[in-house]
Design an enzyme around this catalytic site. Sequence first.
Site, short mmCIF file in Angstrom:
data_model
loop_
_atom_site.label_atom_id
_atom_site.label_comp_id
_atom_site.label_asym_id
_atom_site.label_seq_id
_atom_site.Cartn_x
_atom_site.Cartn_y
_atom_site.Cartn_z
N ASP A 504 1.11 -1.23 -0.02
CA ASP A 504 -0.08 -0.08 0.14
C ASP A 504 0.83 1.18 0.19
OD1 ASP A 504 -1.70 2.18 0.36
OD2 ASP A 504 -2.54 1.25 2.48
N SER A 584 -0.63 13.02 -15.61
CA SER A 584 -2.00 12.95 -16.41
C SER A 584 -2.20 14.34 -17.18
CB SER A 584 -3.09 12.79 -15.30
OG SER A 584 -4.43 13.03 -16.17
N TYR A 597 -8.68 14.96 -8.89
CA TYR A 597 -7.72 14.10 -9.68
C TYR A 597 -6.83 15.27 -10.05
CZ TYR A 597 -5.84 10.95 -13.09
OH TYR A 597 -5.01 10.14 -13.83
N LYS A 601 -2.49 15.99 -9.25
CA LYS A 601 -1.41 15.46 -10.27
C LYS A 601 -0.63 16.83 -10.70
CE LYS A 601 -2.29 11.18 -11.51
NZ LYS A 601 -1.32 10.22 -11.64
#
Length: 699
Positions: A504, A584, A597, A601
Amino acid sequence: MQSRWSDTEAEAAVERYTKRGTNLDVALCTYATRLLGSDKRLVIHGGGNTSVKTKLPELDGELVDVICVKGSGWDMASIEPAGLPAVRLAPLRRLAALDSLSDEQMVNAQRGALLDADSPNPSVETLLHAFLPQKFINHTHANAVLALTDQPDGDIVCHEVFGARLALVPYIMPGFALAKRALAVFKDNSAAEGLILLKHGIFTFGDTAREAYERMIFWVSRAEAKIAEAGRVTLAGVHLPKAMGHARPKSFQPIKVAHPPASAAAVAPIIRGLLAIDGGATDPRRFVLDFRGGAEVLDFVNGAEIARYATRGTATPDHVIRTKPKPLLLPCPDADDLDAFAAGVRTVLAAYRSDYQAYFERHNARHQGRKKPLDSSPRVVLVPGVGLFGAGASKAEARIAADLAETNVEVITAAETIGRFEVIDEADIFDIEYWSLEQAKLGKAAERRLARHVAIVTGGASGIGAAAVKALRAEGAEVAVFDLDLARAEAVAKPAGALAIGCDVTRSEAVKAAFERVAEAFGGVDIVVSNAGTAPQGRIGEVDEAVLRQSFELNFWAHQKVAQAAVAIMVRQGTGGCLLFNASKQALNPGPDFGPYGIPKAALLALMRQYALDYGRHGIRTNAVNADRIRSGLLTDEMVAQRARARGVSEAEYLAGNLLGREVTADDVARAFVHLALSPKTTGAILTVDGGNIAAAVR
Ligand code: ZN
């Protein structure tokens, strides 16, 4: 040692092989060879050989006498009938009349007498098998026999144990001269059931496959009994539990082990970094390590007399091509002072390299300077208090070196139990190490571009991560697959020949433990593809704070934890490194409602640049890939369908909605990671893999 011969299994093997057209004798020899090869106390990694004399048809059907003998490159444990090429016996036997024969002439004569010209080269010990009259002949490097013969008075010890039933052949390197000498010894002892090749191994003969096999087991058992009789002793005496029945002899003392001794994971990157040739250059020739730390190994490395017994040479000559004549003997590392250990490694390694060069020059002179020096890096590293490491160009090579080192630990411990370990002299070792026929066993295939590199891929069980695992393996890198789901990581790792680790990456302790496992498994790390991620959505003014924080945990903090653990090892190695982040398009071209998100990023891109800035001076390069619309765990099939519907296009049209009009796949992204790993002068860069999206172009 018990005979594992089974008539039922032998018959089944014969039926299986003869059905495919194999000769009956060769089928039986194959069965016996596998039995011998599967016992590591007899042979490992291509050592040893067997043969059978039989008749096979020439093209016109006429039967001719042949010897089927183990071919070079085959391992006894997994041999097939094809691994026992047939050589016409008469031309081989005629060679016995010659006074001398060069290695090249011998290889040529053996190949010229092959029944099938496509066969592998017959063993370098073929003539020995061919000159002797017996039908079945087995040869091994049995540990117990080596312990008896690897003594200053090994001939006397062997004569005591084996009597006249095994005739003694003095040490001569394999080839024509040894074959002639073995024949002469046999002629003087024609009732012998086999031969002891002093400082090398044992041969047994038989009229049947079973007889030759069982004689091997019988005589090796005799040797084992002789060692057991002496009462198995230990070299350091402190690490073996009493229950193992080891008594501590007066003559051996343990070294003083540091408190606390360092772990294998802590010392491996230091050793690996210094072993690299031209360490510190832009692309050094690295080594991959394989660690062993069992009770027997610790007893061996913790003996006070280690410098004497561990550096005499290898238990049997042919180990030398994979282990070098001597291991590197390091100081005992103190967990609280690894800098002192690193300084100690540097000193002894420099001495090791110059000793090796001097050894080369000393003996190359005898060969009129015709030999080319091999690299001077050790292949076995002994670390008191810790264990031993095998080193090689790949994990597979490192494992072989470590296996051979463990065999040497066993033989040397047994030899010291009954006397004093001693092997052939340095000149003979050199002649084996630099023998073209031995070096030929190693093969000379060109290395792949990321050979000798160790890579980690997080989120490696699916999508882009799984594609990166495959792409890095295809370029020759050793790879550790990190994933939350160990079973899924294994499903990707196993077929790729990679190591799966459940991790993890949002938990610091888990990341630390996972990196330690990689350091122990491979010696360190060179490339990290920090890929694990998730894509939560939510309108930024309304989204629950917990959603944003959770996204930061995986999409930002996990990358930081992974990068921190990686650079700690890379700096210790001192051979540079490569951090690769899966950013991304959201980081550059945010989409509506994708704040949870895109924002972490965007922070990730800043993190990438900061690592490039702060670690460039260590040769650590840091780059990111900006990919978009990759069907994966983040962009599920369901999402693809939904978005295509929303735009009124087909799924294929949606996925190919870019300037090039082509769908971008996980394999395309993986290729970009490999490309960045192979670009030694690129750092702080973002490589876009999205088929063309001007709004997400890097400005
Ligand atoms: Zn041999």
